[in-house]
Scaffold this motif. Structure first.
Motif, PDB file in Angstrom:
ATOM      1  N   GLU A   8       1.006  -0.985   0.004  1.00 21.68           N
ATOM      2  CA  GLU A   8      -0.019  -0.080   0.110  1.00 21.68           C
ATOM      3  C   GLU A   8       0.817   1.243   0.070  1.00 21.68           C
ATOM      4  O   GLU A   8       1.921   1.369   0.722  1.00 21.68           O
ATOM      5  CB  GLU A   8      -0.883   0.126   1.274  1.00 21.68           C
ATOM      6  CG  GLU A   8      -1.886   1.367   1.433  1.00 21.68           C
ATOM      7  CD  GLU A   8      -2.355   1.475   2.791  1.00 21.68           C
ATOM      8  OE1 GLU A   8      -3.576   1.149   2.884  1.00 21.68           O
ATOM      9  OE2 GLU A   8      -1.668   2.297   3.619  1.00 21.68           O
ATOM     10  N   ARG A  10       0.601   5.816  -0.780  1.00 21.51           N
ATOM     11  CA  ARG A  10      -0.301   7.099  -1.084  1.00 21.51           C
ATOM     12  C   ARG A  10      -0.020   7.922  -2.189  1.00 21.51           C
ATOM     13  O   ARG A  10       1.177   8.123  -2.509  1.00 21.51           O
ATOM     14  CB  ARG A  10      -0.189   7.882   0.218  1.00 21.51           C
ATOM     15  CG  ARG A  10      -0.546   7.299   1.418  1.00 21.51           C
ATOM     16  CD  ARG A  10      -1.945   7.190   2.043  1.00 21.51           C
ATOM     17  NE  ARG A  10      -2.174   6.356   3.278  1.00 21.51           N
ATOM     18  CZ  ARG A  10      -3.226   6.759   3.866  1.00 21.51           C
ATOM     19  NH1 ARG A  10      -4.226   7.486   3.503  1.00 21.51           N
ATOM     20  NH2 ARG A  10      -3.338   5.839   5.047  1.00 21.51           N
ATOM     21  N   GLU A  14      -4.402   9.736  -1.418  1.00 17.92           N
ATOM     22  CA  GLU A  14      -5.391   8.513  -1.312  1.00 17.92           C
ATOM     23  C   GLU A  14      -4.691   7.060  -1.297  1.00 17.92           C
ATOM     24  O   GLU A  14      -3.472   6.968  -1.815  1.00 17.92           O
ATOM     25  CB  GLU A  14      -6.102   8.566  -2.807  1.00 17.92           C
ATOM     26  CG  GLU A  14      -7.187   9.797  -2.838  1.00 17.92           C
ATOM     27  CD  GLU A  14      -7.773   9.624  -4.096  1.00 17.92           C
ATOM     28  OE1 GLU A  14      -7.490   8.575  -5.000  1.00 17.92           O
ATOM     29  OE2 GLU A  14      -8.478  10.611  -4.462  1.00 17.92           O
ATOM     30  N   ARG A  15      -5.113   6.211  -0.724  1.00 19.90           N
ATOM     31  CA  ARG A  15      -4.572   4.876  -0.648  1.00 19.90           C
ATOM     32  C   ARG A  15      -4.613   3.951  -1.950  1.00 19.90           C
ATOM     33  O   ARG A  15      -5.606   4.109  -2.472  1.00 19.90           O
ATOM     34  CB  ARG A  15      -5.402   3.933   0.511  1.00 19.90           C
ATOM     35  CG  ARG A  15      -5.456   4.516   1.764  1.00 19.90           C
ATOM     36  CD  ARG A  15      -6.457   3.467   2.612  1.00 19.90           C
ATOM     37  NE  ARG A  15      -6.648   3.818   3.909  1.00 19.90           N
ATOM     38  CZ  ARG A  15      -5.767   3.548   4.939  1.00 19.90           C
ATOM     39  NH1 ARG A  15      -4.754   2.702   4.599  1.00 19.90           N
ATOM     40  NH2 ARG A  15      -6.127   3.971   6.211  1.00 19.90           N
ATOM     41  N   THR A  47       3.248   2.164   2.999  1.00 19.67           N
ATOM     42  CA  THR A  47       2.570   2.396   4.309  1.00 19.67           C
ATOM     43  C   THR A  47       2.177   0.901   4.760  1.00 19.67           C
ATOM     44  O   THR A  47       1.749   0.944   6.130  1.00 19.67           O
ATOM     45  CB  THR A  47       1.575   3.314   3.941  1.00 19.67           C
ATOM     46  OG1 THR A  47       0.430   2.762   3.124  1.00 19.67           O
ATOM     47  CG2 THR A  47       1.723   4.849   4.100  1.00 19.67           C
ATOM     48  N   TYR A 113      -6.296  -1.286   8.091  1.00 20.57           N
ATOM     49  CA  TYR A 113      -7.135  -0.371   7.619  1.00 20.57           C
ATOM     50  C   TYR A 113      -7.908   0.397   8.573  1.00 20.57           C
ATOM     51  O   TYR A 113      -7.870   1.666   8.640  1.00 20.57           O
ATOM     52  CB  TYR A 113      -7.879  -0.966   6.472  1.00 20.57           C
ATOM     53  CG  TYR A 113      -8.649   0.186   5.382  1.00 20.57           C
ATOM     54  CD1 TYR A 113      -9.643   1.115   5.948  1.00 20.57           C
ATOM     55  CD2 TYR A 113      -8.142   0.481   4.139  1.00 20.57           C
ATOM     56  CE1 TYR A 113     -10.203   1.947   5.136  1.00 20.57           C
ATOM     57  CE2 TYR A 113      -8.770   1.360   3.382  1.00 20.57           C
ATOM     58  CZ  TYR A 113      -9.742   2.138   4.032  1.00 20.57           C
ATOM     59  OH  TYR A 113     -10.384   3.074   3.414  1.00 20.57           O
TER      60      TYR A 113
END
Length: 686
Positions: A8, A10, A14-15, A47, A113
């Motif tokens: 993941e 950004r 935004e993810r 992340t 999350y």
């Protein structure tokens, strides 16, 4: 990191999920998202990593669908309740076990999350998540509820604003009034914007809107600028297009506090005990009050008494508001805060509540009134020979206007010989002051009145009646100051340094009238208020104090407090040091009041000229402001307005011109004229 690792990162906040494709250089990686787009990222941008399994970009979509089924934040509350008592911290994998009893990759990511989005139950420390203390969670929940309520209120406010803009009748609630007041305060900054001449970028930097104002303006689709805020208030019908921003920007209070209104109402019905028990009864004297027809605060009257030896004693009766006001009480402190009655084209803002200022404080025709009376004997030349001062009772006989008195003097009406006698003494006084070095400057003065949508401009003539009243008021000021100086009473004395006027030869080279007076006026230093008596050069007096307007000028009321206490044989309510402190405060407030009056009159003068853009005006060139730039000061003789004009043709001091307004914008404080030459000078339509 292995190829095929699901990570993941950004992108613009935004993810994004992507699969590691290959290493780029020593540290960066090329990753591919579900749409097949490649991204070069540094490990610090990652992340979250899902290790132990290999993925392909095409699998990301189904992975997210699996995760989505478990993204219920209410489960975190249950987990928090289980963990908070012992304060046990967990990893994302351990949280997956607590929440879902499963440690599969989609559920571990779902747990991560939820934890990364949570701002209520857990806080991250390294790779672990600690449950927040119960008290902290309770406080955060309260803050969330407050924010929800705030957002709801904001939305309701915006909806009601939109209804009002659509023409519906809206009754604003208290909280909404606070939001509107914030918008009003921001819109009032428009005066600063105009004065500074800022462009949009500088404006945003110098005057950023407060958050509530910006929120409202954004919701309504309007710019967050003072101009846009002003227009919104006009569109809502809360402000006039001619709203007085100078007044709103000032510290001058417009409305009286409820407590002051309550006291005023009480005193209007039942006056308190009179501290001056032995007032001099002068109700037998014929008393004339002379003012403009629109004047409501009547604070002076005149009498003439013939003594047994044939001499004539002038009486100047000044309204005595200190009969109802004591130093330090509600009325006094409010008057001190206001400092003066403000006279604006749209109306006045009084120093005292109108129920008192135009009622029991005023010298009302036919009623017994409280006064501070000055009886003065003058010698043949007009100098003060003797005087007396006393708290008194009078009964005004006639309420006259300046026009009335001018007509009486012109016709020589025999039924009122006192008026003729007072006028004769006034002329002697003026001649005597001239012999003492007084400086007389007579410039046309415009009086601007706004009635509804109509603007009326009249020139105040320096008529015999106005000269009569002015001389009597100056005489009273001289007597009061002499009394204060003789008895060492702390008073707000007025003085003016001797100016360095142009030489007589230089003055004679200038055209007589306004041009010459304008040159003299530019040399006059400002008058000063001080505890030390001193010469007032402009008036030609060795000592002077203002005492004739105590209803509308606080420094005059201060003088009344001090003089009346001494007349009673009591200590003055203000020591020299205390009076000095009060004078410092009212000096600043008085300057602000004069500035607002000047700015407001200029605004309406420019608006009048804007509305009469086709009219030809007779102008007199008074002086150069910047001769190199061809910028001069002109006098519009029909209106008594002095304004700047840039000349494109040759012109000399004293030249009379015909001009027309080429551009006027009162809100931007801009006026431009064009000099008319030959045929252009013909009035429109001829």
């Amino acid at each position: 990191m292995e190829k095929g690792t699901l990570i993941e990162f950004r992108l613009h906040g935004e993810r994004r999920l992507a699969v590691a494709e290959r290493q780029e250089g020593k540290t960066h990686w090329i990753v591919v998202d579900e749409k097949g787009q490649s991204h070069t990222i540094h490990p610090r941008q990652m992340t979250y990593k899902i290790a132990g399994e290999s993925y392909k970009p095409a699998q990301i979509s189904s992975f997210l669908q699996e995760v989505q089924r478990y993204l219920d934040p209410t489960g975190l509350e249950v987990a928090w309740e289980l963990l908070v008592e012992d304060g046990t911290s967990v990893t994302d994998v351990e949280m997956a076990s607590v929440l879902f009893s499963d440690k599969s990759a989609p559920l571990c990511y779902a747990a991560y999350y939820l934890l990364s989005e949570d701002r209520l139950y857990f806080k991250q420390k390294g790779e672990r998540y600690e449950p927040r203390p119960a008290t902290q969670v309770a406080e955060l929940k309260h803050q969330i509820e407050v924010e929800k309520e705030r957002l709801l209120r904001r939305q309701e406010f915006v909806e009601r604003v939109q209804k009002a803009l659509a023409g519906e009748q809206v009754e604003w609630e208290r909280r909404e009034r606070q939001r509107l007041e914030a918008i009003e305060k921001y819109a009032a900054l428009l005066t600063d914007v105009v004065r500074a001449g800022l462009n949009q970028e500088s404006l945003n930097r110098a005057y950023p809107p407060p958050a509530p104002v910006l929120e409202t303006m954004s919701e309504l689709g309007r710019p967050g600028t003072p101009q846009a805020a002003f227009q919104l208030l006009v569109d809502l019908g809360l402000w006039s297009p001619h709203e007085n921003l100078y007044l709103r920007r000032s510290q001058i209070p417009v409305h009286f506090p409820d407590k002051v209104i309550e006291v005023a109402k009480q005193y209007a019905e039942f006056a308190p005990n009179d501290s001056d028990e032995h007032r001099l009864d002068l109700t037998h004297l014929k008393v004339y009050t002379i003012d403009d027809e629109s004047t409501k605060e009547i604070d002076d009257g005149l009498s003439m008494e013939t003594l047994a030896d044939g001499r004539q004693r002038l009486w100047i009766h000044i309204a005595d508001p200190s009969r109802l006001v004591s130093p330090g009480d509600e009325l006094d402190l409010e008057a001190r805060r206001r400092t003066t009655t403000l006279y604006l084209p749209t109306g006045m803002i009084p120093m005292f509540p109108p129920s008192l200022a135009t009622g029991p404080m005023s010298l009302v025709q036919g009623k017994i009134c409280w006064a501070l009376s000055f009886g003065v004997l003058l010698d043949e030349k007009g100098a003060v020979e003797d005087y007396c001062i006393s708290a008194s009772l009078i009964k005004p006989t006639y309420r006259l206007t300046y026009d009335d008195v001018d007509e009486m003097l012109q016709l020589g009406i025999q039924a009122e010989p006192e008026i003729t006698a007072i006028a004769s003494w006034a002329k002697r006084r003026q001649s005597w002051r001239q012999s003492q070095g007084s400086i007389n400057i007579h410039m046309p003065e415009a009086m601007i009145k706004v009635n509804g949508d109509e603007i009326i401009i009249e020139i105040l003539e320096d008529s015999p009646a106005r000269q009569l009243v002015a001389e009597m008021m100056i005489l009273t000021g001289e007597v009061a100051a002499h009394y204060g100086k003789t008895h060492n009473i702390p008073l707000p004395f007025r003085s003016q340094p001797q100016p360095e006027l142009p030489s007589e030869e230089e003055l004679l080279q200038l055209p007589a009238g306004p041009v010459r007076f304008c040159a003299m006026r530019g040399c006059m230093p400002r008058s000063e208020m001080s505890l030390t008596p001193g010469r007032h050069a402009g008036l030609g007096l060795e000592t002077y104090a203002q005492v004739t307007s105590p209803i509308r000028r606080y420094s005059d009321l201060l003088a009344h407090f001090q003089i009346k206490a001494h007349l009673r044989g009591e200590p003055t309510p203000f020591s020299a040091q205390e009076l000095q402190e009060v004078m410092l405060g009212i000096g600043t407030a008085s300057q602000e009041a004069r500035l607002v009056e000047r700015q407001t009159n200029r605004y309406w003068g420019l608006e009048y000229l804007r509305r009469h853009g086709d009219q030809v005006w007779q102008a007199l060139m008074l002086r150069w402001l910047r001769e190199d730039d061809r910028l001069g000061l002109i006098l519009l003789e029909d209106l008594g307005l002095e304004l700047a004009m840039r000349f494109t043709h040759s012109v000399a001091l004293g030249d009379r011109l015909e001009v027309r307004v080429s551009h006027a914008d009162p809100r931007q404080d801009v006026i431009q004229f064009r000099q008319l030459i030959d045929q252009e000078a013909q009035p429109a339509g001829t």
